[in-house]
Scaffold this motif. Structure first.
Motif, short mmCIF file in Angstrom:
data_model
loop_
_atom_site.label_atom_id
_atom_site.label_comp_id
_atom_site.label_asym_id
_atom_site.label_seq_id
_atom_site.Cartn_x
_atom_site.Cartn_y
_atom_site.Cartn_z
N GLU A 93 99.38 -24.64 42.04
CA GLU A 93 100.25 -24.67 43.22
C GLU A 93 100.68 -26.09 43.54
N ARG A 94 99.78 -27.04 43.40
CA ARG A 94 100.14 -28.44 43.67
C ARG A 94 101.17 -28.93 42.66
N LEU A 95 100.97 -28.53 41.42
CA LEU A 95 101.89 -28.97 40.36
C LEU A 95 103.29 -28.43 40.59
N GLN A 96 103.39 -27.22 41.08
CA GLN A 96 104.71 -26.61 41.30
C GLN A 96 105.47 -27.26 42.44
N ARG A 97 104.78 -28.02 43.27
CA ARG A 97 105.46 -28.67 44.39
C ARG A 97 106.15 -29.97 43.98
N ILE A 98 105.91 -30.46 42.77
CA ILE A 98 106.55 -31.70 42.32
C ILE A 98 108.02 -31.41 42.00
N GLU A 99 108.89 -32.27 42.46
CA GLU A 99 110.32 -32.09 42.22
C GLU A 99 110.62 -32.21 40.72
N GLY A 100 111.37 -31.26 40.21
CA GLY A 100 111.73 -31.27 38.79
C GLY A 100 110.91 -30.30 37.96
N VAL A 101 109.77 -29.83 38.48
CA VAL A 101 108.93 -28.89 37.75
C VAL A 101 109.58 -27.51 37.77
N GLU A 102 109.69 -26.88 36.61
CA GLU A 102 110.35 -25.58 36.51
C GLU A 102 109.38 -24.45 36.20
N GLN A 103 108.39 -24.69 35.34
CA GLN A 103 107.45 -23.64 34.96
C GLN A 103 106.03 -24.21 34.88
N VAL A 104 105.09 -23.40 35.27
CA VAL A 104 103.67 -23.79 35.21
C VAL A 104 102.86 -22.61 34.70
N GLY A 105 102.03 -22.87 33.73
CA GLY A 105 101.08 -21.86 33.24
C GLY A 105 99.74 -22.53 33.04
N TRP A 106 98.68 -21.76 33.02
CA TRP A 106 97.36 -22.39 32.89
C TRP A 106 96.36 -21.44 32.26
N VAL A 107 95.27 -22.04 31.78
CA VAL A 107 94.12 -21.27 31.29
C VAL A 107 92.86 -21.89 31.88
N GLY A 108 91.89 -21.03 32.14
CA GLY A 108 90.59 -21.48 32.63
C GLY A 108 89.50 -20.98 31.69
N ASP A 109 88.88 -21.89 30.97
CA ASP A 109 87.87 -21.48 29.97
C ASP A 109 86.66 -20.82 30.63
N LEU A 110 86.11 -19.83 29.93
CA LEU A 110 84.89 -19.14 30.36
C LEU A 110 83.83 -19.35 29.29
N PRO A 111 83.20 -20.53 29.26
CA PRO A 111 82.27 -20.88 28.17
C PRO A 111 81.05 -19.96 28.06
N SER A 140 105.69 -18.14 28.97
CA SER A 140 106.97 -18.84 29.02
C SER A 140 106.79 -20.36 29.09
N ALA A 141 105.75 -20.82 29.77
CA ALA A 141 105.54 -22.26 29.91
C ALA A 141 105.24 -22.92 28.57
N THR A 142 104.54 -22.23 27.68
CA THR A 142 104.19 -22.80 26.38
C THR A 142 105.15 -22.40 25.27
N SER A 143 106.19 -21.65 25.60
CA SER A 143 107.15 -21.15 24.61
C SER A 143 106.46 -20.33 23.53
N THR A 226 93.13 -26.14 31.60
CA THR A 226 94.35 -26.79 31.09
C THR A 226 95.56 -26.17 31.76
N LEU A 227 96.48 -27.02 32.19
CA LEU A 227 97.75 -26.55 32.76
C LEU A 227 98.88 -26.97 31.84
N TYR A 228 99.86 -26.09 31.71
CA TYR A 228 101.05 -26.38 30.90
C TYR A 228 102.25 -26.38 31.83
N GLU A 229 102.98 -27.48 31.84
CA GLU A 229 104.07 -27.64 32.80
C GLU A 229 105.36 -28.01 32.09
N ARG A 230 106.44 -27.34 32.48
CA ARG A 230 107.76 -27.68 31.96
C ARG A 230 108.65 -28.14 33.11
N SER A 231 109.37 -29.22 32.86
CA SER A 231 110.29 -29.75 33.86
C SER A 231 111.64 -29.99 33.20
N THR A 232 112.61 -30.43 33.96
CA THR A 232 113.90 -30.77 33.38
C THR A 232 113.73 -31.98 32.46
#
Length: 399
Positions: A93-111, A140-143, A226-232
């Protein structure tokens, strides 16, 4: 009559010059072929190296264009004490608030959670798979693309379902969606199987489950790994600078940001440097071939002194003899150059097709290759041709 006046009045037709040069090569076909082989190897090496490199680079550029260079990967770094840090639960959610960010995806490991084909598998046989929670925006964030099946949506992500990476599916023996796998002691239905991911290779060995289900049944704390972020494209660098402080204002040093496409760009740079080195090696081979041509022409002049003397006695001028042997050297080099061109292009096509690349041999490179061989032949044949022109008719016929 002076030599200058004699040469100014004499004329050797171009077709006669070509015929003389060709007859000189036909007199010793094996020697001519072996001499041309040195030229052919040099040109073939240069064209093949350049062609294969350009074909490989074209593929890399194609992948960069299709995958995009605007993907940033965010992960937890190290604290000042050297311990592994954790990203905040609301990092996405914090990452999506940055101007220019278009897509955000993430994974949370379960060791602490393992995946098996069934509950009957030995607990120690984990196959090196990584179980991770994720959200609907990861694909979509990681294509990434699905090989078969479907991705998570708001309806099924809260149920015991899973999407497998391509390697994970192979290791679990899953070939199609609808199969069951055991994750954390519970059976999960396979929704889909991913294709290999170029920019997020970690997904290939991952067993993915929906975040709501992982939090309810598998002990997921909500903190992404890990978060994957796409911006312009224009804002990639500015977003990169803002990410650490935005996600963790107190300790921005505990947030690591990388750009996966930099790996492909580095590969491109390495390929370019390696190509330059191999072109240098090909140039040395071409130089050696040129020396071989010169050596062959020197031997030819020594062997054909009587022929030179006879031609001079019958009226051939020094210029005629010089042009004749120079033409032989040029034709010999051209013979090797054309053979090397065919060999180099053939090698490029074969390697490109084996690797699934589009064969790329610029016409300019091919033309320059042949032009270089002609120049090498002319330079290599210059000294022997001048030596032949200086042979005295009386001395040659008396030998």
């Amino acid at each position: 009559m002076t030599p200058d006046l004699e040469e100014s009045r004499s004329h050797l037709r171009q077709e006669d010059l070509l015929r003389l040069g060709w007859q000189g090569l036909r007199a010793h076909p094996v020697r001519a072929t072996l001499s041309a082989l040195g030229i052919a190897i040099g040109i073939a090496a240069m064209i093949a190296v350049i062609g294969i490199s350009l074909s490989s680079q074209a593929k890399i550029q194609e992948r960069l264009a299709s995958l995009g260079t605007n993907l940033l990967t965010v992960s937890a770094g190290k604290s000042f004490s050297g311990d592994s840090a954790k990203l905040p639960v609301d990092s996405a959610e914090r990452l999506q608030r940055i101007e220019g960010v278009e897509q955000v995806g993430w994974v949370g490991d379960l060791p602490e959670v393992a995946a098996y084909r069934s509950s009957y598998i030995d607990p120690g046989s984990t196959n090196g798979l990584n179980v991770a929670a994720t959200d609907t925006g990861l694909l979509s964030a990681t294509s990434s693309e699905l090989h078969s099946g479907s991705w998570f949506n708001d309806a099924n992500k809260q149920y015991p379902t899973t999407v497998l990476g391509t390697t994970a599916a192979k290791r679990l023996g899953i070939v199609s969606p609808g199969s069951m796998v055991n994750i954390g002691g519970q059976n999960h239905t396979v929704l889909g199987i991913l294709k290999p991911s170029a920019l997020a290779p970690k997904l290939d060995t991952s067993v993915l489950v929906g975040a709501p289900h992982a939090a309810e049944r598998l002990g997921f704390t909500g903190s992404p790994t890990t978060l994957y972020e796409r911006s312009t494209d224009a804002s990639v660098e500015s977003v990169r600078e803002l990410i650490p402080a935005t996600i963790n204002p107190k300790s921005p040093n505990e947030v690591s940001v990388s750009r996966p496409s930099d790996t492909l760009a580095a590969q491109h740079a390495i390929d370019t440097a390696f190509t330059g080195m191999l072109v240098g090696v090909g140039s040395i081979a071409l130089l050696v071939g040129g020396i071989g041509v010169a050596n062959t022409m020197v031997i030819t002049v020594l062997e054909r002194r009587r022929e030179i003397g006879l031609r001079r006695a019958l009226g051939a001028t020094r210029a005629h003899v010089r042009k004749q042997f120079l033409m032989e050297a040029v034709m010999l080099a051209t013979y090797g150059g054309v053979a090397g061109l065919v060999l180099g292009v053939g090698c490029t096509v074969a390697v490109s097709l084996i690797n699934g690349w589009t064969p790329t041999v610029p016409p300019l490179i091919a033309a320059l290759g042949v032009a270089v061989t002609i120049l090498v032949g002319a330079i290599a044949g210059m000294l022997p041709a001048m030596k032949a022109a200086k042979v005295s008719p009386t001395e040659a016929l008396a030998a």
